[in-house]
Design a protein around this motif. Sequence first.
Motif, PDB file in Angstrom:
ATOM      1  N   GLY A  98       0.795  -1.229   0.000  1.00 49.11           N
ATOM      2  CA  GLY A  98       0.000   0.000   0.000  1.00 49.11           C
ATOM      3  C   GLY A  98       0.826   1.275   0.000  1.00 49.11           C
ATOM      4  O   GLY A  98       0.485   2.248  -0.691  1.00 49.11           O
ATOM      5  N   GLN A  99       1.906   1.315   0.775  1.00 51.95           N
ATOM      6  CA  GLN A  99       2.713   2.540   0.815  1.00 51.95           C
ATOM      7  C   GLN A  99       3.462   2.762  -0.508  1.00 51.95           C
ATOM      8  O   GLN A  99       3.646   3.897  -0.929  1.00 51.95           O
ATOM      9  N   LEU A 100       3.872   1.685  -1.161  1.00 53.04           N
ATOM     10  CA  LEU A 100       4.491   1.820  -2.481  1.00 53.04           C
ATOM     11  C   LEU A 100       3.476   2.369  -3.489  1.00 53.04           C
ATOM     12  O   LEU A 100       3.794   3.265  -4.273  1.00 53.04           O
ATOM     13  N   ARG A 101       2.264   1.824  -3.456  1.00 53.47           N
ATOM     14  CA  ARG A 101       1.212   2.310  -4.358  1.00 53.47           C
ATOM     15  C   ARG A 101       0.942   3.798  -4.109  1.00 53.47           C
ATOM     16  O   ARG A 101       0.803   4.576  -5.052  1.00 53.47           O
ATOM     17  N   ARG A 102       0.888   4.170  -2.837  1.00 48.86           N
ATOM     18  CA  ARG A 102       0.595   5.566  -2.494  1.00 48.86           C
ATOM     19  C   ARG A 102       1.700   6.490  -2.985  1.00 48.86           C
ATOM     20  O   ARG A 102       1.404   7.573  -3.504  1.00 48.86           O
ATOM     21  N   LEU A 103       2.962   6.097  -2.847  1.00 49.79           N
ATOM     22  CA  LEU A 103       4.058   6.915  -3.380  1.00 49.79           C
ATOM     23  C   LEU A 103       3.896   7.116  -4.878  1.00 49.79           C
ATOM     24  O   LEU A 103       4.041   8.229  -5.394  1.00 49.79           O
ATOM     25  N   THR A 104       3.589   6.042  -5.589  1.00 52.05           N
ATOM     26  CA  THR A 104       3.388   6.151  -7.036  1.00 52.05           C
ATOM     27  C   THR A 104       2.246   7.109  -7.339  1.00 52.05           C
ATOM     28  O   THR A 104       2.366   7.989  -8.200  1.00 52.05           O
ATOM     29  N   GLU A 105       1.145   6.958  -6.629  1.00 53.50           N
ATOM     30  CA  GLU A 105      -0.027   7.801  -6.877  1.00 53.50           C
ATOM     31  C   GLU A 105       0.261   9.276  -6.635  1.00 53.50           C
ATOM     32  O   GLU A 105      -0.102  10.122  -7.464  1.00 53.50           O
ATOM     33  N   VAL A 106       0.910   9.600  -5.511  1.00 48.27           N
ATOM     34  CA  VAL A 106       1.114  11.020  -5.205  1.00 48.27           C
ATOM     35  C   VAL A 106       2.124  11.662  -6.153  1.00 48.27           C
ATOM     36  O   VAL A 106       1.968  12.834  -6.514  1.00 48.27           O
TER      37      VAL A 106
END
Length: 179
Positions: A98-106
Motif C-alpha cells: 500500500g505505501q508503495l502504491r501511495r508513493l506512485t499515486e502522489v
Amino acid sequence: MADHDTSRFLAGQTGLIVRIPEAEPAVRAWRQRFDPSARAGVPAHVTVLFPFLDASRTDARVCSALAAVIGSHRAFDLRFVSCGRFPGVLYLAPEPDGQLRRLTEVIAERWPEAPPYGGQFTEIVPHLTVADGQDDAVLDEIEAGLLGSLPFASRVAAVDLMVHDGVAWRERASFALRE
C-alpha cells in the motif's frame, strides 16, 4: 524499469525506484541473466514511477519538489514472501504494498505528464522484477530456485532518481522518507 532489450533504454529516461539491497543475494545472478535493467546498472528494486520526466527536466526545482513529496511520507518495512507473474515476467511481491502504491499515486498526481508505466496499465502493481521476456519453463526454474531464499525483509527509507545516460542507469539523487 524492465525491458526486453537494453537498447530500448533511451538516454535521458528517468525513473524513481526504491532499492532492495536485501534481495541481491537471492536475485543478482537471475537478474543479470534475465532482466535487461540489471545488465544496464539498475540494482534490485521496486519501481515507484517509470518513466518519470526526461532528465533535461529534472532540475533543482523538480528535485526540491520530489524531496518535499517523498519526505512527507514515512519510511516503512516490506517483506518478500512470494513470487508473482505477468506474462513473460517473474517478480517478487512486496508485502504490504500500500505505501508503495501511495508513493506512485502522489508522484503521478504531482506530475500528471508522467503516468505510471507510461499509461500502458491502469493498475499499479508494485514488484521486484527478477526475469523479463522469458517463457513459463524458464520462469518456473527461476521461481523454484528463489523459494529457498524467501522470506526476507527490507526497510524502505529513500526513493532514488535514476537516469539513463545512453549506456547505463545511474543514480542522480536520493530522496529520504521521514523516519
